[in-house]
Design a protein around this motif. Structure first.
Motif, PDB file in Angstrom:
ATOM      1  N   ASN A 100       0.816  -1.209   0.000  1.00  0.00           N
ATOM      2  CA  ASN A 100       0.000   0.000   0.000  1.00  0.00           C
ATOM      3  C   ASN A 100       0.854   1.265   0.000  1.00  0.00           C
ATOM      4  OD1 ASN A 100      -2.756  -1.190   0.272  1.00  0.00           O
ATOM      5  ND2 ASN A 100      -1.862  -2.023   2.156  1.00  0.00           N
ATOM      6  N   ASP A 122      -2.570   1.151  -7.332  1.00  0.00           N
ATOM      7  CA  ASP A 122      -3.275   1.859  -6.268  1.00  0.00           C
ATOM      8  C   ASP A 122      -2.416   2.141  -5.044  1.00  0.00           C
ATOM      9  OD1 ASP A 122      -5.649   1.953  -7.760  1.00  0.00           O
ATOM     10  OD2 ASP A 122      -6.148  -0.098  -7.151  1.00  0.00           O
ATOM     11  N   ASN A 149      -0.495   9.323  -8.579  1.00  0.00           N
ATOM     12  CA  ASN A 149      -0.784   8.916  -7.201  1.00  0.00           C
ATOM     13  C   ASN A 149       0.540   8.747  -6.458  1.00  0.00           C
ATOM     14  OD1 ASN A 149      -2.375   8.184  -4.989  1.00  0.00           O
ATOM     15  ND2 ASN A 149      -2.143   6.013  -5.436  1.00  0.00           N
ATOM     16  N   TYR A 295      -1.663  13.176   8.067  1.00  0.00           N
ATOM     17  CA  TYR A 295      -2.255  13.383   6.748  1.00  0.00           C
ATOM     18  C   TYR A 295      -2.536  14.864   6.512  1.00  0.00           C
ATOM     19  CZ  TYR A 295      -2.798   8.345   6.448  1.00  0.00           C
ATOM     20  OH  TYR A 295      -2.545   6.993   6.394  1.00  0.00           O
ATOM     21  N   ASP A 316     -16.084  12.153  -4.806  1.00  0.00           N
ATOM     22  CA  ASP A 316     -15.247  11.931  -3.630  1.00  0.00           C
ATOM     23  C   ASP A 316     -13.787  12.209  -3.972  1.00  0.00           C
ATOM     24  OD1 ASP A 316     -17.430  11.102  -2.090  1.00  0.00           O
ATOM     25  OD2 ASP A 316     -17.293   9.066  -2.911  1.00  0.00           O
ATOM     26  N   TYR A 317     -13.263  13.258  -3.391  1.00  0.00           N
ATOM     27  CA  TYR A 317     -11.861  13.606  -3.610  1.00  0.00           C
ATOM     28  C   TYR A 317     -11.392  14.484  -2.454  1.00  0.00           C
ATOM     29  CZ  TYR A 317     -13.839  18.056  -5.253  1.00  0.00           C
ATOM     30  OH  TYR A 317     -14.526  19.233  -5.339  1.00  0.00           O
ATOM     31  N   TYR A 318     -10.077  14.626  -2.366  1.00  0.00           N
ATOM     32  CA  TYR A 318      -9.471  15.467  -1.342  1.00  0.00           C
ATOM     33  C   TYR A 318      -8.743  16.609  -2.039  1.00  0.00           C
ATOM     34  CZ  TYR A 318     -10.383  11.439   1.649  1.00  0.00           C
ATOM     35  OH  TYR A 318     -10.999  10.413   2.328  1.00  0.00           O
ATOM     36  N   SER A 329      -6.422  14.401  -4.527  1.00  0.00           N
ATOM     37  CA  SER A 329      -6.147  12.968  -4.489  1.00  0.00           C
ATOM     38  C   SER A 329      -7.454  12.227  -4.282  1.00  0.00           C
ATOM     39  CB  SER A 329      -5.158  12.628  -3.369  1.00  0.00           C
ATOM     40  OG  SER A 329      -5.705  12.944  -2.101  1.00  0.00           O
ATOM     41  N   ILE A 330      -7.463  10.975  -4.674  1.00  0.00           N
ATOM     42  CA  ILE A 330      -8.649  10.144  -4.496  1.00  0.00           C
ATOM     43  C   ILE A 330      -8.697   9.601  -3.070  1.00  0.00           C
ATOM     44  CG2 ILE A 330      -9.937   8.181  -5.415  1.00  0.00           C
ATOM     45  CD1 ILE A 330      -9.469  10.537  -7.362  1.00  0.00           C
ATOM     46  N   ASN A 331      -7.520   9.335  -2.498  1.00  0.00           N
ATOM     47  CA  ASN A 331      -7.404   8.867  -1.125  1.00  0.00           C
ATOM     48  C   ASN A 331      -6.637   9.905  -0.305  1.00  0.00           C
ATOM     49  OD1 ASN A 331      -8.577   6.209  -1.627  1.00  0.00           O
ATOM     50  ND2 ASN A 331      -6.701   5.805  -2.800  1.00  0.00           N
ATOM     51  N   PRO A 332      -6.765   9.867   1.038  1.00  0.00           N
ATOM     52  CA  PRO A 332      -6.033  10.831   1.868  1.00  0.00           C
ATOM     53  C   PRO A 332      -4.539  10.816   1.554  1.00  0.00           C
ATOM     54  CG  PRO A 332      -7.592   9.607   3.206  1.00  0.00           C
ATOM     55  CD  PRO A 332      -7.581   8.945   1.857  1.00  0.00           C
TER      56      PRO A 332
END
Length: 431
Positions: A100, A122, A149, A295, A316-318, A329-332
């Motif tokens: 990850n 990912d 990413n 984060y 959903d995005y940051y 970003s898509i994830n934190p």
């Protein structure tokens, strides 16, 4: 020929040393790696307009002898990455591992990062290089291939090890080295070749391995490589590291015609129809102190959020702001101290209460299917666009993702049936 190097060659290759020395007078090999995250391998190969040959080292790596590879469409579209075939070999040994978080400690110009992300799309990769000039090239290469990413940093690896201690699943350490394996390409390496230089570099590598040891979690991996043959930097370096840390396991690798003197590690050279490469895979078996990851705090901005909702099918995005630049970003996204060059997808900046999007946004493989407005260029339009020219198009006013054969290239802004060219000036063809 440098006498010291000749003497050491006999130790490296024994009875094959004369054959090796003869091969130094032959042309070096050249290769490229296919960015399978942007498309099907067969389709990408069909787009190539130069000859290539398979490599037994990596199913996505090929030999070529094309001098203008950096000017071909496949390169501009981010479908291929020029890289010697032996350099991508190390990534083939990373399989069926839960990954990850990746840290590439000495990442520039980006090849090892690119190889691994192609297998772990990912995973979040922190791609670092202490050299601020080289990190610029790293950033450009990841952008061209759409691998957004990632966090690109220019930090002392020791500082990075403190911030992410015990959290990393895979540490890539393509260590700075004396470069003996690159002599066919860069014969000037022998001009200042010395034991003192080798020993100095071995000391640096020792420190970097300790940084990697601090970073990696229990059951995490360290992928170590160099492009030299020196025992001090390869076999002895790893043996000393193993002796120092009884909680490090050597994962045994195998390869045909392997010239390494340490069982379970790999060393290639011109005798393998490659340039030089040493590869070693290590696993940490003990618990490590785990630093709590921080984060980035996401923000809201009416102008930027409106641009995103108007142009992208994404809810959903940051959203982050660093100085005057906006990232998403898509994830934190992990918060790191100083030395961060890019964090996630670079969106763009505000100019007089108007949002100006960035090229990085339109190159991202993670957002390609989310764009509401797209336009696929034909051959003539491609050539004009890549030169920075405007296009006449029958489209409504808006920003458009521009593709060629459905591969992302860049973007343009339509106003009154004219596509204003937004391809970065530094990337444009001059003829």
């Amino acid at each position: 020929m440098n006498k010291l190097f000749e003497q050491r060659v006999k130790e490296y290759f024994n009875e094959e040393s004369e054959k090796y020395l003869e091969l130094l007078n032959k042309k070096p090999t050249h290769g490229f790696f296919i960015n399978t995250l942007k498309g099907n391998k067969e389709d990408i190969l069909n787009l190539l307009d130069f000859k290539y040959e398979d490599s037994y080292l990596n199913p996505n790596a090929y030999y070529h002898d094309y001098e203008s590879i950096g000017k071909c469409k496949s390169y501009e579209l981010g479908l291929i990455y020029p890289q010697d075939t032996e350099s991508s070999y190390s990534s083939t040994f990373i399989n069926d591992i839960d990954i990850n978080l990746i840290v590439d400690l000495c990442a520039a110009p980006g090849g090892k990062t690119i190889n691994i992300i192609n297998k772990y799309k990912d995973a979040l990769c922190v791609s670092n290089d202490v050299n601020s000039k080289r990190v610029g090239e790293l950033s450009k290469n990841l952008e061209r291939l759409g691998l957004t990413n990632s966090i690109i940093t220019s930090k002392n690896p020791k500082d990075l090890a403190k911030e992410l201690k015990g959290n990393v699943d895979l540490v890539i350490l393509d260590a700075p080295c004396s470069g003996e394996g690159m002599i066919r390409k860069y014969p000037e390496i022998l001009d200042d070749y010395s034991l003192a230089n080798i020993e100095s570099l071995a000391k640096i590598q020792e420190g970097l391995l300790e940084n990697a040891y601090d970073l990696v979690r229990k059951d995490g991996y360290i992928l170590y490589s160099t492009c030299t043959y020196a025992f001090e930097e390869d076999e002895n370096q790893i043996s000393n590291f193993l002796n120092k840390h009884n909680d490090i396991e050597l994962i045994k690798l195998s390869s045909k015609n392997n010239y390494s003197k340490l069982e379970g590690t790999i060393k290639l050279c011109p005798l393998n129809n490659t340039e030089g490469q040493f590869i070693c895979l290590l696993k940490r078996t003990s618990d490590n102190e785990i630093v709590k990851i921080k984060y980035l705090k996401p923000i809201k901005n009416d102008i930027v959020d409106k641009f995103i909702s108007s142009n992208l099918n994404i809810s959903d995005y940051y959203l982050y702001k660093v100085n005057d630049n906006f990232f998403m970003s898509i994830n934190p996204m992990i918060a790191l101290g100083g030395g961060v060059i890019r964090s996630g997808i670079y969106l763009g900046e505000l100019k007089k209460n108007r949002f100006e999007p960035a090229h990085n946004l339109y190159r991202s493989i993670y957002l390609k299917d989310a764009f509401k407005y797209k336009y696929d260029l034909n051959d003539d339009e491609y050539d004009k666009y890549i030169k920075g020219l405007e296009l006449s198009v029958d489209l409504d006013d808006n920003y458009y993702l521009l593709t060629y054969k459905d591969y992302s290239l860049g973007f343009g802004k339509v106003s009154n049936k004219t596509m204003k060219n937004k391809y970065p000036k530094g990337l444009r063809r001059v003829c």
